[in-house]
Scaffold this active site. Structure first.
Site, PDB file in Angstrom:
ATOM      1  N   SER A  78      -2.880  -8.542   2.690  1.00 22.18           N
ATOM      2  CA  SER A  78      -3.305  -8.284   4.079  1.00 22.18           C
ATOM      3  C   SER A  78      -3.922  -9.514   4.742  1.00 22.18           C
ATOM      4  O   SER A  78      -3.778  -9.702   5.951  1.00 22.18           O
ATOM      5  CB  SER A  78      -4.326  -7.143   4.135  1.00 22.18           C
ATOM      6  OG  SER A  78      -3.767  -5.952   3.701  1.00 22.18           O
ATOM      7  N   ARG A  90      -1.964  -6.043  -8.326  1.00 16.98           N
ATOM      8  CA  ARG A  90      -0.881  -7.022  -8.217  1.00 16.98           C
ATOM      9  C   ARG A  90      -0.893  -7.993  -9.380  1.00 16.98           C
ATOM     10  O   ARG A  90       0.135  -8.414  -9.862  1.00 16.98           O
ATOM     11  CB  ARG A  90      -1.013  -7.814  -6.900  1.00 16.98           C
ATOM     12  CG  ARG A  90      -0.535  -7.053  -5.697  1.00 16.98           C
ATOM     13  CD  ARG A  90      -1.081  -7.633  -4.420  1.00 16.98           C
ATOM     14  NE  ARG A  90      -2.517  -7.426  -4.335  1.00 16.98           N
ATOM     15  CZ  ARG A  90      -3.233  -7.639  -3.253  1.00 16.98           C
ATOM     16  NH1 ARG A  90      -2.671  -8.104  -2.167  1.00 16.98           N
ATOM     17  NH2 ARG A  90      -4.534  -7.408  -3.259  1.00 16.98           N
ATOM     18  N   LYS A 136     -14.422  -9.104   4.716  1.00 13.24           N
ATOM     19  CA  LYS A 136     -13.168  -9.454   5.401  1.00 13.24           C
ATOM     20  C   LYS A 136     -13.323  -9.365   6.905  1.00 13.24           C
ATOM     21  O   LYS A 136     -13.995  -8.469   7.413  1.00 13.24           O
ATOM     22  CB  LYS A 136     -12.055  -8.487   4.957  1.00 13.24           C
ATOM     23  CG  LYS A 136     -11.747  -8.584   3.479  1.00 13.24           C
ATOM     24  CD  LYS A 136     -10.606  -7.661   3.098  1.00 13.24           C
ATOM     25  CE  LYS A 136     -10.297  -7.756   1.614  1.00 13.24           C
ATOM     26  NZ  LYS A 136      -9.239  -6.841   1.214  1.00 13.24           N
ATOM     27  N   HIS A 141       0.838  -1.208   0.000  1.00 13.43           N
ATOM     28  CA  HIS A 141       0.000   0.000   0.000  1.00 13.43           C
ATOM     29  C   HIS A 141       0.871   1.255   0.000  1.00 13.43           C
ATOM     30  O   HIS A 141       0.602   2.217  -0.704  1.00 13.43           O
ATOM     31  CB  HIS A 141      -0.869   0.057   1.268  1.00 13.43           C
ATOM     32  CG  HIS A 141      -1.870  -1.043   1.414  1.00 13.43           C
ATOM     33  ND1 HIS A 141      -1.972  -1.788   2.561  1.00 13.43           N
ATOM     34  CD2 HIS A 141      -2.819  -1.524   0.571  1.00 13.43           C
ATOM     35  CE1 HIS A 141      -2.946  -2.663   2.430  1.00 13.43           C
ATOM     36  NE2 HIS A 141      -3.469  -2.544   1.231  1.00 13.43           N
TER      37      HIS A 141
END
Ligand code: ADP
Length: 159
Positions: free
Chosen positions: A131, A93, A44, A20
């Site tokens: 994460s 990504r 999440k 990030h």
């Protein structure tokens, strides 16, 4: 006077990673102001509370005068409008990120024509930083420090 270019970098940042941080650094020269918008992602399971994440991120970017950190709920485009921002920053990504991001970016732009999403490719060394895996390492008492900003490691150690 020309209009200020304000961008919003939304995410859950639970916690903020070197990935990030690198995306934000890439975006900085393009904008006059970047607001990191910390939201809860219903899909999440969180590790740090929103208040903790705000403090952590403020600490990481305390020397970046163009960066501010706020929490948000609701639609990202509504947050953008409220803060006079025409740009959303997101990091990519791989193809999976792209597939996920592209529909959101197109739909956001259809909902709010004035808001464009700007994508930045991750650096190869941060390609695997995720994460979800970091939360797993931290929950199980492992050492995730190599994936986290140095300022966050110091902050977590209470330095
Ligand atoms: P969200 O829950 O909204 O996906 P995240 O905090 O997981 O929030 O991610 C915020 C943004 O940062 C997303 O655009 C995500 O693709 C991007 N991102 C996450 N990890 C990396 C990384 N290692 N390199 C580049 N971009 C990343």
């Amino acid at each position: 006077m020309s209009k200020k270019r304000i961008a919003v970098f939304p995410g859950s940042f639970d916690p903020i990673t070197k990935g990030h941080q690198a995306i934000l650094r890439k975006a900085l020269p393009l904008f006059d102001e970047i607001i990191i918008a910390v939201g809860s992602n219903s899909a999440k399971q969180n590790l740090f509370s929103i208040a903790e994440r705000l403090k952590q991120i403020q600490n990481v970017f305390k020397n970046e005068l163009k960066v501010s950190v706020k929490s948000f709920e609701g639609l990202t485009v509504d947050f953008c409008k409220k803060h006079h921002s025409n740009f959303i920053i997101r990091g990519l990504r791989d193809g999976k990120d792209f597939e996920y991001e592209k529909s959101i970016a197109i739909m956001n732009n259809q909902i709010e024509k004035s808001v464009e999403t700007v994508f930045f490719m991750t650096d190869s060394e941060y390609l695997a930083i995720n994460s979800v895996i970091i939360r797993d390492i931290l929950r199980n008492g492992g050492d995730a420090s190599q994936f986290l900003p140095n300022e966050l490691n110091d902050f977590l150690k209470g330095a």
